[in-house]
Design a protein around this motif. Structure first.
Motif, PDB file in Angstrom:
ATOM      1  N   VAL A   1       1.083  -0.924  -0.083  1.00 37.88           N
ATOM      2  CA  VAL A   1      -0.028  -0.521   0.312  1.00 37.88           C
ATOM      3  C   VAL A   1       0.885   1.350   0.032  1.00 37.88           C
ATOM      4  CG1 VAL A   1      -1.516   1.419   1.150  1.00 37.88           C
ATOM      5  CG2 VAL A   1      -1.764  -0.984   1.248  1.00 37.88           C
ATOM      6  N   TYR A   2       0.911   2.141  -1.612  1.00 35.72           N
ATOM      7  CA  TYR A   2       1.642   2.922  -1.339  1.00 35.72           C
ATOM      8  C   TYR A   2       1.211   4.696  -1.695  1.00 35.72           C
ATOM      9  CZ  TYR A   2       1.529   2.658  -6.310  1.00 35.72           C
ATOM     10  OH  TYR A   2       1.783   2.330  -7.385  1.00 35.72           O
ATOM     11  N   GLU A   3       1.695   5.381  -0.831  1.00 37.35           N
ATOM     12  CA  GLU A   3       1.333   7.346  -1.282  1.00 37.35           C
ATOM     13  C   GLU A   3       2.324   7.520  -1.764  1.00 37.35           C
ATOM     14  OE1 GLU A   3      -1.501   8.916   0.377  1.00 37.35           O
ATOM     15  OE2 GLU A   3      -2.710   6.614   0.681  1.00 37.35           O
ATOM     16  N   GLU A   4       2.043   8.443  -2.310  1.00 36.72           N
ATOM     17  CA  GLU A   4       3.506  10.114  -3.102  1.00 36.72           C
ATOM     18  C   GLU A   4       3.985  10.827  -2.765  1.00 36.72           C
ATOM     19  OE1 GLU A   4       3.135  11.721  -7.703  1.00 36.72           O
ATOM     20  OE2 GLU A   4       3.638  10.440  -7.705  1.00 36.72           O
ATOM     21  N   TYR A   5       5.056  11.158  -2.157  1.00 35.19           N
ATOM     22  CA  TYR A   5       5.469  12.445  -1.813  1.00 35.19           C
ATOM     23  C   TYR A   5       7.033  12.998  -2.661  1.00 35.19           C
ATOM     24  CZ  TYR A   5      10.810  11.421  -0.216  1.00 35.19           C
ATOM     25  OH  TYR A   5      11.730  10.707  -0.870  1.00 35.19           O
ATOM     26  N   ASP A   6       6.108  14.642  -3.107  1.00 35.14           N
ATOM     27  CA  ASP A   6       6.962  15.435  -3.532  1.00 35.14           C
ATOM     28  C   ASP A   6       8.483  16.077  -2.927  1.00 35.14           C
ATOM     29  OD1 ASP A   6       8.090  17.286  -5.224  1.00 35.14           O
ATOM     30  OD2 ASP A   6       6.295  18.793  -5.399  1.00 35.14           O
ATOM     31  N   PRO A   7       9.793  15.466  -2.959  1.00 36.03           N
ATOM     32  CA  PRO A   7      10.888  15.951  -1.992  1.00 36.03           C
ATOM     33  C   PRO A   7      11.062  17.099  -2.196  1.00 36.03           C
ATOM     34  CG  PRO A   7      11.497  14.601  -3.965  1.00 36.03           C
ATOM     35  CD  PRO A   7      10.297  14.113  -4.040  1.00 36.03           C
ATOM     36  N   SER A   8      10.395  17.999  -3.907  1.00 36.75           N
ATOM     37  CA  SER A   8      11.378  19.243  -3.852  1.00 36.75           C
ATOM     38  C   SER A   8       9.976  20.247  -2.209  1.00 36.75           C
ATOM     39  CB  SER A   8      10.244  19.951  -4.977  1.00 36.75           C
ATOM     40  OG  SER A   8       8.687  19.779  -5.272  1.00 36.75           O
ATOM     41  N   GLU A   9       9.479  19.504  -1.582  1.00 37.49           N
ATOM     42  CA  GLU A   9       7.839  19.832  -0.879  1.00 37.49           C
ATOM     43  C   GLU A   9       8.560  19.105   0.919  1.00 37.49           C
ATOM     44  OE1 GLU A   9       4.382  20.408  -1.605  1.00 37.49           O
ATOM     45  OE2 GLU A   9       5.338  20.697  -3.451  1.00 37.49           O
ATOM     46  N   PRO A  10       9.669  19.543   1.382  1.00 38.91           N
ATOM     47  CA  PRO A  10      10.087  18.758   2.418  1.00 38.91           C
ATOM     48  C   PRO A  10       9.323  18.396   3.954  1.00 38.91           C
ATOM     49  CG  PRO A  10      11.728  20.479   2.445  1.00 38.91           C
ATOM     50  CD  PRO A  10      10.658  20.385   0.997  1.00 38.91           C
ATOM     51  N   GLN A  11       8.322  19.610   3.423  1.00 41.22           N
ATOM     52  CA  GLN A  11       7.006  19.171   4.999  1.00 41.22           C
ATOM     53  C   GLN A  11       6.356  18.063   4.586  1.00 41.22           C
ATOM     54  OE1 GLN A  11       7.227  20.206   7.673  1.00 41.22           O
ATOM     55  NE2 GLN A  11       9.605  21.241   7.278  1.00 41.22           N
ATOM     56  N   ALA A  12       6.050  18.576   2.742  1.00 40.29           N
ATOM     57  CA  ALA A  12       4.562  17.714   2.636  1.00 40.29           C
ATOM     58  C   ALA A  12       5.251  15.811   2.798  1.00 40.29           C
ATOM     59  CB  ALA A  12       5.101  17.607   0.247  1.00 40.29           C
ATOM     60  N   ILE A  13       5.711  15.420   3.441  1.00 41.83           N
ATOM     61  CA  ILE A  13       6.099  14.004   3.772  1.00 41.83           C
ATOM     62  C   ILE A  13       5.427  13.510   4.458  1.00 41.83           C
ATOM     63  CG2 ILE A  13       7.614  14.436   5.390  1.00 41.83           C
ATOM     64  CD1 ILE A  13       8.335  11.676   2.915  1.00 41.83           C
TER      65      ILE A  13
END
Length: 146
Positions: A101-113
């Motif tokens: 089960v996975y979710e995506e994150y954007d590394p250009s937005e560190p707080q987005a994790i």
């Protein structure tokens, strides 16, 4: 509940894993991160930690290594649920999309994790709650039979 976090040994990724650890610990979960030293050899230590954990959480990035794939395989073989956070634009291939089960994150937005990790935690807790309800239901059937 105990979670094993699988990630690359890259220092930048380890920092992200430490942030993820804090989020899990805020949810009262015990966490081990791959690569932490033990008296045993690293492969044996990792295998034992995964087998003792209740689930594997992995961080899939453009820098993920064969170690991460091996840890996923160990968890799969041990019948552990596997959850992942996948870096945006990294293709999820092979067996991974079928067993996680996975979710995506954007590394250009560190707080987005934080948001995808909290979504995964909610899914872990929901599946755990479902397992408890299932167990109680089965126990109720046994009581009725006897």
């Amino acid at each position: 509940m105990s979670i094993f976090i699988s990630c690359s040994f890259d220092p930048e990724i380890k920092n992200i894993a430490e942030s993820i650890r804090k989020i899990f610990e805020e949810s009262k979960m015990n966490v081990d991160i791959s690569g932490q030293a033990e008296a045993k050899s690293l492969p044996e230590s990792i295998r034992d930690k995964i087998r003792k954990s209740e689930a594997l959480f992995t961080l899939i990035t453009e820098k993920h290594s064969s170690w991460v794939q091996n840890e996923i395989g160990i968890a799969y073989d041990a019948h552990k649920p596997i959850y992942a956070i996948v870096q945006k634009d990294v293709k999820v291939e092979g067996i991974l999309p079928h067993i996680t089960v996975y979710e995506e994150y954007d590394p250009s937005e560190p707080q987005a994790i934080e948001s995808p990790v909290k979504n995964i935690i909610a899914k872990i807790l929901a599946s755990r709650k479902d397992a408890i309800i299932e167990g109680l239901f089965f126990l109720g059937i046994l009581v009725l039979i006897y």
